[in-house]
Design a protein around this motif. Structure first.
Motif, PDB file in Angstrom:
ATOM      1  N   THR A   1      27.325  71.773  76.563  1.00 47.97           N
ATOM      2  CA  THR A   1      27.109  73.219  76.625  1.00 47.97           C
ATOM      3  C   THR A   1      28.359  73.971  77.062  1.00 47.97           C
ATOM      4  O   THR A   1      28.371  75.185  77.103  1.00 47.97           O
ATOM      5  CB  THR A   1      25.972  73.557  77.609  1.00 47.97           C
ATOM      6  N   GLY A   2      29.414  73.247  77.382  1.00 56.42           N
ATOM      7  CA  GLY A   2      30.632  73.900  77.852  1.00 56.42           C
ATOM      8  C   GLY A   2      31.456  74.462  76.707  1.00 56.42           C
ATOM      9  O   GLY A   2      31.105  74.361  75.529  1.00 56.42           O
ATOM     10  N   ALA A   3      32.592  75.043  77.077  1.00 56.08           N
ATOM     11  CA  ALA A   3      33.447  75.669  76.069  1.00 56.08           C
ATOM     12  C   ALA A   3      34.195  74.631  75.251  1.00 56.08           C
ATOM     13  O   ALA A   3      34.585  74.889  74.116  1.00 56.08           O
ATOM     14  CB  ALA A   3      34.442  76.602  76.765  1.00 56.08           C
ATOM     15  N   LYS A   4      34.412  73.447  75.808  1.00 53.55           N
ATOM     16  CA  LYS A   4      35.176  72.424  75.119  1.00 53.55           C
ATOM     17  C   LYS A   4      34.365  71.821  73.976  1.00 53.55           C
ATOM     18  O   LYS A   4      33.223  71.395  74.155  1.00 53.55           O
ATOM     19  CB  LYS A   4      35.586  71.330  76.102  1.00 53.55           C
ATOM     20  N   SER A   5      34.948  71.769  72.807  1.00 55.40           N
ATOM     21  CA  SER A   5      34.279  71.195  71.643  1.00 55.40           C
ATOM     22  C   SER A   5      34.484  69.685  71.622  1.00 55.40           C
ATOM     23  O   SER A   5      35.627  69.213  71.733  1.00 55.40           O
ATOM     24  CB  SER A   5      34.844  71.811  70.363  1.00 55.40           C
ATOM     25  N   PRO A   6      33.416  68.885  71.512  1.00 57.73           N
ATOM     26  CA  PRO A   6      33.572  67.432  71.467  1.00 57.73           C
ATOM     27  C   PRO A   6      34.391  67.023  70.240  1.00 57.73           C
ATOM     28  O   PRO A   6      34.287  67.622  69.171  1.00 57.73           O
ATOM     29  CB  PRO A   6      32.133  66.920  71.364  1.00 57.73           C
ATOM     30  N   LYS A   7      35.205  65.990  70.403  1.00 54.26           N
ATOM     31  CA  LYS A   7      35.953  65.442  69.277  1.00 54.26           C
ATOM     32  C   LYS A   7      35.070  64.446  68.535  1.00 54.26           C
ATOM     33  O   LYS A   7      34.486  63.551  69.147  1.00 54.26           O
ATOM     34  CB  LYS A   7      37.230  64.758  69.772  1.00 54.26           C
ATOM     35  N   VAL A   8      34.962  64.623  67.234  1.00 51.97           N
ATOM     36  CA  VAL A   8      34.099  63.776  66.420  1.00 51.97           C
ATOM     37  C   VAL A   8      34.935  63.118  65.330  1.00 51.97           C
ATOM     38  O   VAL A   8      35.664  63.801  64.606  1.00 51.97           O
ATOM     39  CB  VAL A   8      32.958  64.585  65.776  1.00 51.97           C
ATOM     40  N   ALA A   9      34.832  61.798  65.217  1.00 49.10           N
ATOM     41  CA  ALA A   9      35.533  61.063  64.165  1.00 49.10           C
ATOM     42  C   ALA A   9      34.538  60.172  63.432  1.00 49.10           C
ATOM     43  O   ALA A   9      33.713  59.497  64.055  1.00 49.10           O
ATOM     44  CB  ALA A   9      36.657  60.216  64.761  1.00 49.10           C
ATOM     45  N   VAL A  10      34.593  60.176  62.116  1.00 46.15           N
ATOM     46  CA  VAL A  10      33.730  59.333  61.304  1.00 46.15           C
ATOM     47  C   VAL A  10      34.326  57.932  61.237  1.00 46.15           C
ATOM     48  O   VAL A  10      35.461  57.748  60.787  1.00 46.15           O
ATOM     49  CB  VAL A  10      33.568  59.906  59.883  1.00 46.15           C
TER      50      VAL A  10
END
Length: 410
Positions: A220-229
């Protein structure tokens, strides 16, 4: 980019899929009358369309599951691991008449009982239990009884397995011991190059990466999670949905895999138009993925609150992380006493999903409507008994015709 394309041993090319999927669907539906009911929702809706006005109770306009057969109910986990029995598949969810869900569940349960060779008297008792369990959800005076309702054996077994199912065990069952790659074969087929690029684009570019990553991690924070396929494949899964776009995707979120954590296993499912009848005077999302998501949030919030509606290469899709606790109920183990208890309990589950969308006055009015046309010496209304018997006859005839055609085609 990671991921597989091309053809592996025993796996068809993308342009070979549709005939094979259609054949597999026919094969699954021929296995038993209960399996046929699972895959023939359109026949159920055709029967509904042929009913005269007033033949069935007209309930309040609420979100309905649209396809509440036995396999579409089971343990569902919230993002924090809290587990409850809810509706697991909302592909056909619409704002409609809640009695349709009750009938679909009743048809599924009684057909499962017949497939298990249980006597007809059990089917009769199941329908009575179905009516009582559903009505109980709208009777505020029975709140204490509802809280004390015991789970039947088929539900206890599923809940026990769900609560003791670890992510590693889910990986073994779903992707055959693989931690960072999906083995191609009977269940997982190779992607086309276009599909592979579209999936990477969906998860790894903004703004969808932030939306999907936050939903999967609960951030819920401002930081966007890093997502890798890490890998992806076409998933041969389901029965009625065979033929739609369906993908399994392994994700590394915020580098957890490099730290020894398991990958995140995600299901991408194409959302198409619902076959279930909807109310003409209500407004629903026109985008099918958003409709499915809205239905899930109203009927199965533990599931709906961890789903995302998105677009994959122009197609509406629903994305959800597969949790270890998510399981379907197994109808094969139905016994006489357990079948009746299952009917009562699962009808209560469906009823509670409907009742949660109504205020107290609406619940009381709907309960009065449900209790009409009830013979003094029976606990199930005449309309419910008549409907389920008619549905069973129609589906048995259609099942045998399906088996005849399937045998000739083979």
């Amino acid at each position: 980019m990671s991921g597989k394309s091309g053809k592996s041993k025993g796996s068809p090319r993308p342009d070979e899929r549709q005939p094979l999927l259609a054949a597999r669907r026919r094969q699954k539906m021929a296995r038993s009358a209960h399996a046929y009911v699972r895959g023939s929702a359109s026949l159920f809706y055709q029967w509904l369309d042929g009913q005269k006005a007033g033949a069935l109770p007209e309930g309040p306009a609420v979100w309905t599951g649209g396809d509440c057969h036995l396999g579409n109910l089971g343990p569902v986990a919230s993002a924090d691991g809290n587990v409850a029995i809810q509706i697991r598949d909302l592909d056909n969810s619409v704002i409609g008449n809640p009695v349709h869900d009750l009938l679909r569940l009743g048809l599924s349960l009684t057909t499962a009982a017949r497939s298990a060779d249980l006597p007809g008297v059990i089917s009769s008792t199941m329908i009575e239990a179905l009516a009582d369990g559903y009505e109980q959800a709208f009777d505020d005076a029975r709140g204490d009884i509802t809280r004390a309702t015991q789970r039947p054996a088929v539900v206890k077994i599923a809940m026990k397995e769900a609560l003791h199912r670890s992510p590693r065990k889910m990986d073994r069952q779903t992707i055959d011991n693989s931690r960072a790659a999906i083995p191609l074969g009977k269940r997982f087929w190779p992607l086309s190059e276009d599909e592979r690029i579209a999936i990477h684009t969906l998860f790894e570019t903004e703004p969808t990466r932030s939306v999907i990553g936050s939903a999967l991690t609960g951030a819920t924070g401002a930081k966007s999670p890093k997502v890798a396929v890490l890998d992806a494949a076409f998933w041969v899964k389901g029965c009625s949905s065979l033929g739609r776009r369906r993908y399994a995707v392994l994700l590394d979120i915020d580098g957890d895999c490099s730290k020894g954590g398991p990958p995140c296993l995600v299901d991408i499912k194409e959302a198409v138009g619902s076959e279930a009848p909807r109310r003409d005077d209500v407004s629903m999302p026109r985008d099918n993925a958003k409709r499915v998501l809205e239905g899930a949030r109203h009927l199965s919030p533990k599931l709906g609150n961890r789903m995302v509606a998105a677009r994959l290469d122009g197609s509406a899709v629903v994305i959800r992380e597969l949790m270890p606790e998510d399981l379907k109920l197994d109808a094969d183990g139905l016994a006489e006493e357990g079948a009746v208890k299952a009917a009562h309990f699962l009808a209560l589950v469906i009823g509670q999903a409907h009742a949660s969308q109504m205020d107290a006055d609406t619940r009381r009015a709907w309960l009065v409507e449900l209790e009409k046309d009830r013979p003094k010496n029976r606990s199930s209304p005449t309309w419910l008994w008549r409907s389920i018997v008619e549905l069973m006859v129609a589906h048995e005839h259609a099942y045998l015709e399906h088996c005849r055609r399937y045998a000739l085609d083979r």
